[in-house]
Write a protein that holds these residues in place. Structure first.
Motif, PDB file in Angstrom:
ATOM      1  N   SER A 184      23.922 -73.792 -11.231  1.00 30.84           N
ATOM      2  CA  SER A 184      23.520 -74.568 -12.379  1.00 30.84           C
ATOM      3  C   SER A 184      23.346 -73.740 -13.746  1.00 30.84           C
ATOM      4  O   SER A 184      23.846 -72.185 -13.409  1.00 30.84           O
ATOM      5  N   ILE A 185      23.247 -74.512 -14.860  1.00 30.94           N
ATOM      6  CA  ILE A 185      23.578 -73.284 -16.201  1.00 30.94           C
ATOM      7  C   ILE A 185      22.606 -72.329 -16.406  1.00 30.94           C
ATOM      8  O   ILE A 185      23.261 -71.240 -16.771  1.00 30.94           O
ATOM      9  N   GLU A 186      21.150 -72.707 -15.907  1.00 28.44           N
ATOM     10  CA  GLU A 186      20.158 -71.496 -15.623  1.00 28.44           C
ATOM     11  C   GLU A 186      20.868 -70.379 -14.987  1.00 28.44           C
ATOM     12  O   GLU A 186      21.327 -68.922 -15.053  1.00 28.44           O
ATOM     13  N   ASP A 187      21.848 -70.887 -13.542  1.00 26.24           N
ATOM     14  CA  ASP A 187      21.756 -70.069 -12.853  1.00 26.24           C
ATOM     15  C   ASP A 187      23.283 -68.951 -13.117  1.00 26.24           C
ATOM     16  O   ASP A 187      23.448 -68.089 -13.436  1.00 26.24           O
ATOM     17  N   ASP A 188      24.106 -69.509 -14.307  1.00 31.66           N
ATOM     18  CA  ASP A 188      24.968 -69.346 -15.169  1.00 31.66           C
ATOM     19  C   ASP A 188      24.623 -67.668 -15.854  1.00 31.66           C
ATOM     20  O   ASP A 188      25.347 -66.961 -16.266  1.00 31.66           O
TER      21      ASP A 188
END
Length: 272
Positions: free
Chosen positions: A136-140
């Motif tokens: 996800s964007i948060e994971d990145d």
């Protein structure tokens, strides 16, 4: 006439030989290299060469998906080796000191496989951290922060994110690092010219012999990271090489053509 005495049945624990079953691949899926001596098989088990390097020396090796019988054989050999040497799974497969004797031992049980391939496959199926799924964007964002904190210590990055370190490395290189300068879509004439110049400077000699192993990560660096290593490799083999070799003329099949065909098949995960 005296009757023969019945032979005693073997004791399951005493008379059982301490051996492992060799996984025999299906002849339908494997090209038989018919090695002239045990030397070829021993080289497959002890030399950490790539498949291309083995082929360049006249030694064929099996690539592609491992069969169920091969995987079963692997698990049996590992279990036996751990018991015999009193080692844990983690120390044997993921310890700081690579157990070279073990990897040669297990590869000898897998006809036509090379030790580097066996090493990678075993560590994947025994990887204690499974894939974390879609990023996800948060994971990145978290990955970028963790890399900034630990640098390129992928063991620590993997532990922090609870994802396999190779997954973290690939995600960082492909989607985060140099993302502001990376290009997508159609290549310009200038990019194609620069790619040709770089690859030739790294040893490409055309169709006169087996093409060298090109360090595509280095190619991407020399391209100022405007294209990824995968983009450079695919562009070269799928478009640049055919255009250079064909030159608008019909020609005979060459060693380079075979190399390109194998690359394309492997890149598209097409197996026999």
């Amino acid at each position: 006439m005296p009757q023969s005495q019945p032979q005693p049945l073997p004791h399951p624990d005493i008379d059982r030989p301490a051996t492992f079953t060799v996984a025999h691949p299906s002849p339908r899926n494997v090209a038989d290299p018919s090695p002239s001596s045990e030397e070829h098989r021993e080289q497959l088990a002890t030399k950490w060469w790539t498949a291309e390097e083995f082929r360049s020396k006249g030694i064929l090796c099996r690539e592609g998906k491992y069969t169920e019988s091969e995987t079963e054989c692997i698990r049996g050999v590992i279990s036996e080796y751990m018991e015999r040497h009193n080692m844990s799974e983690g120390d044997l497969l993921f310890g700081a000191n690579r157990q070279l004797g073990f990897w040669a031992h297990i590869t000898r049980a897998l006809p036509q496989r090379r030790v580097g391939s066996v090493f990678g496959y075993v560590r994947r199926i025994y990887q204690p951290l499974k894939s974390g799924g879609k990023w996800s964007i948060e994971d990145d964002a978290t990955l970028a922060q963790v890399v900034e904190m630990y640098g390129r210590d992928w063991d620590k990055v993997s532990e922090a994110l609870e994802r396999p370190k190779k997954e973290c490395l690939n995600r960082f290189q492909k989607c985060i690092e140099h993302k502001d300068t990376r290009r997508k879509g159609k290549w310009t004439a200038e990019e194609e010219s620069r790619l040709t110049e770089i690859v030739k400077s790294l040893g490409w000699v055309g169709s006169s012999s087996l093409p060298p192993r090109i360090p595509w990560t280095e190619v991407a660096r020399l391209m100022d990271h405007k294209r990824t290593a995968t983009q450079c490799r695919n562009k070269w083999y799928d478009y640049m090489v055919p255009a250079m070799l064909n030159d608008g003329k019909t020609r005979r099949w060459s060693v380079a053509d075979t190399f390109i065909l194998v690359h394309n098949l492997q890149n598209r995960v097409v197996r026999s």
